[in-house]
Motif scaffolding. Sequence first.
Motif, PDB file in Angstrom:
ATOM      1  N   PRO A  39       0.795  -1.233   0.000  1.00 25.00           N
ATOM      2  CA  PRO A  39       0.000   0.000   0.000  1.00 25.00           C
ATOM      3  C   PRO A  39       0.828   1.284   0.000  1.00 25.00           C
ATOM      4  N   TYR A  40       2.047   1.223   0.572  1.00 28.45           N
ATOM      5  CA  TYR A  40       2.829   2.448   0.752  1.00 28.45           C
ATOM      6  C   TYR A  40       4.218   2.260   0.141  1.00 28.45           C
ATOM      7  N   LEU A  41       4.445   2.902  -1.004  1.00 29.43           N
ATOM      8  CA  LEU A  41       5.761   2.844  -1.644  1.00 29.43           C
ATOM      9  C   LEU A  41       6.613   3.993  -1.123  1.00 29.43           C
ATOM     10  N   LEU A  42       7.681   3.641  -0.430  1.00 29.96           N
ATOM     11  CA  LEU A  42       8.576   4.652   0.131  1.00 29.96           C
ATOM     12  C   LEU A  42       9.978   4.498  -0.460  1.00 29.96           C
ATOM     13  N   CYS A  43      10.053   3.868  -1.617  1.00 26.86           N
ATOM     14  CA  CYS A  43      11.357   3.602  -2.237  1.00 26.86           C
ATOM     15  C   CYS A  43      11.390   4.009  -3.693  1.00 26.86           C
ATOM     16  N   SER A  44      10.310   4.591  -4.210  1.00 28.33           N
ATOM     17  CA  SER A  44      10.221   4.867  -5.643  1.00 28.33           C
ATOM     18  C   SER A  44      11.294   5.855  -6.085  1.00 28.33           C
ATOM     19  N   SER A  45      11.877   5.583  -7.236  1.00 26.48           N
ATOM     20  CA  SER A  45      12.943   6.451  -7.744  1.00 26.48           C
ATOM     21  C   SER A  45      12.404   7.602  -8.572  1.00 26.48           C
ATOM     22  N   CYS A  47       9.639  10.699  -9.782  1.00 21.81           N
ATOM     23  CA  CYS A  47       8.889  11.783  -9.152  1.00 21.81           C
ATOM     24  C   CYS A  47       7.399  11.622  -9.423  1.00 21.81           C
ATOM     25  N   GLU A  48       6.617  12.472  -8.774  1.00 18.78           N
ATOM     26  CA  GLU A  48       5.160  12.433  -8.904  1.00 18.78           C
ATOM     27  C   GLU A  48       4.747  12.561 -10.367  1.00 18.78           C
ATOM     28  N   ILE A 298       8.076  19.342  -4.320  1.00 14.39           N
ATOM     29  CA  ILE A 298       7.674  18.137  -3.593  1.00 14.39           C
ATOM     30  C   ILE A 298       8.882  17.551  -2.855  1.00 14.39           C
ATOM     31  N   ILE A 299      10.014  17.484  -3.524  1.00 11.46           N
ATOM     32  CA  ILE A 299      11.223  16.906  -2.938  1.00 11.46           C
ATOM     33  C   ILE A 299      11.682  17.718  -1.728  1.00 11.46           C
ATOM     34  N   ARG A 300      11.701  19.039  -1.852  1.00 14.86           N
ATOM     35  CA  ARG A 300      12.156  19.870  -0.730  1.00 14.86           C
ATOM     36  C   ARG A 300      11.275  19.655   0.501  1.00 14.86           C
ATOM     37  N   ALA A 301       9.962  19.647   0.318  1.00 13.07           N
ATOM     38  CA  ALA A 301       9.055  19.444   1.452  1.00 13.07           C
ATOM     39  C   ALA A 301       9.242  18.059   2.064  1.00 13.07           C
ATOM     40  N   ASN A 302       9.409  17.059   1.217  1.00 12.98           N
ATOM     41  CA  ASN A 302       9.586  15.705   1.723  1.00 12.98           C
ATOM     42  C   ASN A 302      10.925  15.515   2.420  1.00 12.98           C
ATOM     43  N   LEU A 303      11.970  16.168   1.923  1.00 11.44           N
ATOM     44  CA  LEU A 303      13.273  16.072   2.589  1.00 11.44           C
ATOM     45  C   LEU A 303      13.226  16.695   3.977  1.00 11.44           C
ATOM     46  N   ASP A 304      12.500  17.776   4.145  1.00 12.83           N
ATOM     47  CA  ASP A 304      12.345  18.375   5.475  1.00 12.83           C
ATOM     48  C   ASP A 304      11.690  17.367   6.420  1.00 12.83           C
ATOM     49  N   ARG A 305      10.696  16.634   5.932  1.00  8.21           N
ATOM     50  CA  ARG A 305      10.041  15.615   6.755  1.00  8.21           C
ATOM     51  C   ARG A 305      11.015  14.495   7.105  1.00  8.21           C
ATOM     52  N   ARG A 371       7.479  11.638  -4.402  1.00  9.11           N
ATOM     53  CA  ARG A 371       6.036  11.503  -4.584  1.00  9.11           C
ATOM     54  C   ARG A 371       5.268  12.196  -3.459  1.00  9.11           C
ATOM     55  N   MET A 372       4.043  12.588  -3.765  1.00 10.84           N
ATOM     56  CA  MET A 372       3.244  13.376  -2.829  1.00 10.84           C
ATOM     57  C   MET A 372       2.710  12.554  -1.654  1.00 10.84           C
ATOM     58  N   ASN A 373       2.709  11.226  -1.780  1.00  7.23           N
ATOM     59  CA  ASN A 373       2.172  10.409  -0.688  1.00  7.23           C
ATOM     60  C   ASN A 373       3.208  10.066   0.365  1.00  7.23           C
ATOM     61  N   LEU A 374       4.379  10.706   0.324  1.00  9.72           N
ATOM     62  CA  LEU A 374       5.401  10.403   1.329  1.00  9.72           C
ATOM     63  C   LEU A 374       4.913  10.628   2.755  1.00  9.72           C
TER      64      LEU A 374
END
Length: 389
Positions: A39-45, A47-48, A298-305, A371-374
Amino acid sequence: MQTEAPERPHGALDRGAPALKLNPFKLERYFARHEFSAPYLLCSSDCESMALRDLLALEPDTREQFDALWLGYTESEGDPRLRQAISALYQNVGSDRILVHAGAEEAIFNFMNVTLRAGDHIVVHSPCYQSLSEVARGIGAEVSNWQGDPDRGWALDLEDLPSLLTDRTRVVVVNFPHNPTGFLPAKDFVRELSNLSERRGFTLFSDEVYRGLELDPNDRLPALAEINEQAVSLGVMSKTYGLAGLRIGWIATQDGRLLSELAAFKDYTTICSSAPSEFLAALALRHAETIAERNRRIIRANLDRLDRFFESNSDRFTWHRPRAGSIAFPALLHDEADRFCADLVAKAGVLLLPGSLFGNYPAAFRIGFGRMNLPEALHQLEKYIQKNR
């Protein structure tokens, strides 16, 4: 007396040993098992991605043009409008020096088969996407790893390369920004590498599929094909632009002889690409910076997380924040990634890629953040970590 030929299984043919013997593609086999069930892909290479309607909305009248598209064969080198759009990504590389392929994988396969013979030697930036080394190995070439240093953010040391070169070295493969680590060298590094290739006579094959995803645009490297007349730059629609479903990649090089040989070899693989895919890829690349900037946000926001996650779990993981790309290669401090990743996907439905898919990296794993579902996937990972402390 005439003897009967030995029986053989129905349908079997006496072909002898195959000319090209490839080992299973470990990463792709792993994805085949999990990519469309977890259900949750956290390894995709990549982008959205985007919907077809949103891509067509980038320009007026494209819906009508797409509906009227002729679905015959396309030019084997690639649609001229697509090659023109690709060449706009480079300096000093005209559209006549672009060869379109069915994704990056075909381009890698064709290049290795055209360039290498059994007994040749190739150096590969490591860890690596398996086909960058495995196709050469299947041809019968000797492969040496140019190893990044995990203690320095997976940096390569240019002083290590000369000791790996031999008089049989035909190709050196590099990958900037790097998959799976996110490593990006300085511009001086790339120019010194180019100079070394000219002095020593090897071809640089530069996997640049994440080019354009630098967090700071000032860090963007020149494409190797721009600064080295014999180098080859690899590009694709799937990573920076998130349009993996188009299956469009390309090779850019100033080396006309090599390009002609690659075009002739391609007559035995895909011959030509899908007309709808070429139309849509050309449309996207006319708006390349708009799409890339959307994905960089998207990448910048996700990297902060991810920074916050790894800081709060620094007792369990190492973390090097990458400067470019949409993937990174953190590591476990007290566990093996094969066991951790298998347990995580089984119990929490979160997919990460263990480092064993990239070589001998038992503690490392690839995480993707394009991706946006991170946030949702990361929340499930956090729940798993808390439950298993």
